[in-house]
Design a protein around this motif. Structure first.
Motif, PDB file in Angstrom:
ATOM      1  N   GLY A  90       0.795  -1.219   0.000  1.00 30.62           N
ATOM      2  CA  GLY A  90       0.000   0.000   0.000  1.00 30.62           C
ATOM      3  C   GLY A  90       0.831   1.274   0.000  1.00 30.62           C
ATOM      4  N   PRO A  91       0.181   2.402   0.227  1.00 35.83           N
ATOM      5  CA  PRO A  91       0.857   3.685   0.106  1.00 35.83           C
ATOM      6  C   PRO A  91       1.866   3.983   1.206  1.00 35.83           C
ATOM      7  N   LEU A  92       1.831   3.259   2.292  1.00 37.65           N
ATOM      8  CA  LEU A  92       2.747   3.514   3.407  1.00 37.65           C
ATOM      9  C   LEU A  92       3.828   2.442   3.520  1.00 37.65           C
ATOM     10  N   ASP A  93       4.003   1.666   2.463  1.00 35.15           N
ATOM     11  CA  ASP A  93       4.954   0.566   2.447  1.00 35.15           C
ATOM     12  C   ASP A  93       6.340   1.000   2.928  1.00 35.15           C
ATOM     13  N   GLY A  94       6.887   0.247   3.859  1.00 34.38           N
ATOM     14  CA  GLY A  94       8.236   0.484   4.346  1.00 34.38           C
ATOM     15  C   GLY A  94       8.320   1.410   5.546  1.00 34.38           C
ATOM     16  N   LEU A  96      -5.686   5.421  -2.396  1.00 36.73           N
ATOM     17  CA  LEU A  96      -6.690   5.396  -3.451  1.00 36.73           C
ATOM     18  C   LEU A  96      -7.630   6.604  -3.393  1.00 36.73           C
ATOM     19  N   TRP A  97      -7.965   7.080  -2.202  1.00 33.79           N
ATOM     20  CA  TRP A  97      -8.942   8.146  -2.037  1.00 33.79           C
ATOM     21  C   TRP A  97      -8.307   9.531  -1.900  1.00 33.79           C
ATOM     22  N   GLY A  98      -6.981   9.632  -2.002  1.00 36.90           N
ATOM     23  CA  GLY A  98      -6.308  10.926  -1.927  1.00 36.90           C
ATOM     24  C   GLY A  98      -6.415  11.541  -0.549  1.00 36.90           C
ATOM     25  N   PRO A  99      -6.268  12.877  -0.469  1.00 34.76           N
ATOM     26  CA  PRO A  99      -6.327  13.547   0.838  1.00 34.76           C
ATOM     27  C   PRO A  99      -7.622  13.205   1.567  1.00 34.76           C
ATOM     28  N   ARG A 144       5.291  -7.636  14.639  1.00 34.48           N
ATOM     29  CA  ARG A 144       6.377  -6.872  14.012  1.00 34.48           C
ATOM     30  C   ARG A 144       6.018  -6.298  12.647  1.00 34.48           C
ATOM     31  N   ARG A 145       4.929  -6.778  12.057  1.00 30.28           N
ATOM     32  CA  ARG A 145       4.617  -6.341  10.695  1.00 30.28           C
ATOM     33  C   ARG A 145       3.108  -6.290  10.499  1.00 30.28           C
ATOM     34  N   TYR A 146       2.646  -5.209   9.861  1.00 27.13           N
ATOM     35  CA  TYR A 146       1.252  -5.084   9.431  1.00 27.13           C
ATOM     36  C   TYR A 146       1.245  -5.038   7.908  1.00 27.13           C
ATOM     37  N   ARG A 147       0.284  -5.720   7.311  1.00 25.95           N
ATOM     38  CA  ARG A 147       0.189  -5.703   5.856  1.00 25.95           C
ATOM     39  C   ARG A 147      -1.039  -4.881   5.430  1.00 25.95           C
ATOM     40  N   TRP A 148      -0.915  -4.287   4.258  1.00 28.49           N
ATOM     41  CA  TRP A 148      -1.975  -3.438   3.708  1.00 28.49           C
ATOM     42  C   TRP A 148      -3.193  -4.283   3.381  1.00 28.49           C
ATOM     43  N   ASN A 149      -4.372  -3.764   3.763  1.00 32.40           N
ATOM     44  CA  ASN A 149      -5.614  -4.483   3.550  1.00 32.40           C
ATOM     45  C   ASN A 149      -6.585  -3.668   2.686  1.00 32.40           C
ATOM     46  N   GLY A 150      -6.109  -2.580   2.096  1.00 34.54           N
ATOM     47  CA  GLY A 150      -6.950  -1.747   1.238  1.00 34.54           C
ATOM     48  C   GLY A 150      -7.095  -0.334   1.767  1.00 34.54           C
ATOM     49  N   ASP A 151      -7.745   0.503   0.969  1.00 37.29           N
ATOM     50  CA  ASP A 151      -7.972   1.907   1.320  1.00 37.29           C
ATOM     51  C   ASP A 151      -9.455   2.160   1.481  1.00 37.29           C
ATOM     52  N   THR A 152      -9.776   3.210   2.227  1.00 37.49           N
ATOM     53  CA  THR A 152     -11.159   3.603   2.453  1.00 37.49           C
ATOM     54  C   THR A 152     -11.244   5.128   2.470  1.00 37.49           C
TER      55      THR A 152
END
Length: 88
Positions: free
Chosen positions: A32-36, A61-64, A79-87
């Motif tokens: 997702g957009p915050l990867d890393g 996906l939804w911008g600001p 230790r790790r969270y994975r992206w599950n989509g945007d809202t």
């Protein structure tokens, strides 16, 4: 915090420390957009950690005003969270 030195921490602004702080707990965001980026979870309860995080981001996906959903990764839930989509 092996390998985390100098990594960007979610929510920090210019002028904040360049990387994670000693004595703090972090999870790494994958995908997702915050990867890393690292998310500071210092003081979070086990229940809060298990719930993941819905994080504000202007690059999703939804911008600001949009948010990205991150959930614990079954392979490394503390230790790790994975992206599950945007809202919105």
């Amino acid at each position: 915090m092996p390998g985390w030195s100098g990594r960007r921490v979610y929510g920090w602004e210019p002028g904040d420390p360049a990387g994670p702080l000693a004595g703090h707990a972090y999870v790494e965001l994958h995908g997702g957009p915050l990867d890393g980026q690292l998310l500071d979870v210092t003081g979070w309860s086990a229940e809060e950690l298990a719930g993941g995080a819905l994080l504000a981001t202007s690059t999703g996906l939804w911008g600001p005003g949009g948010r990205s959903d991150y959930v614990p990764d079954p392979a490394a839930p503390t230790r790790r969270y994975r992206w599950n989509g945007d809202t919105p």
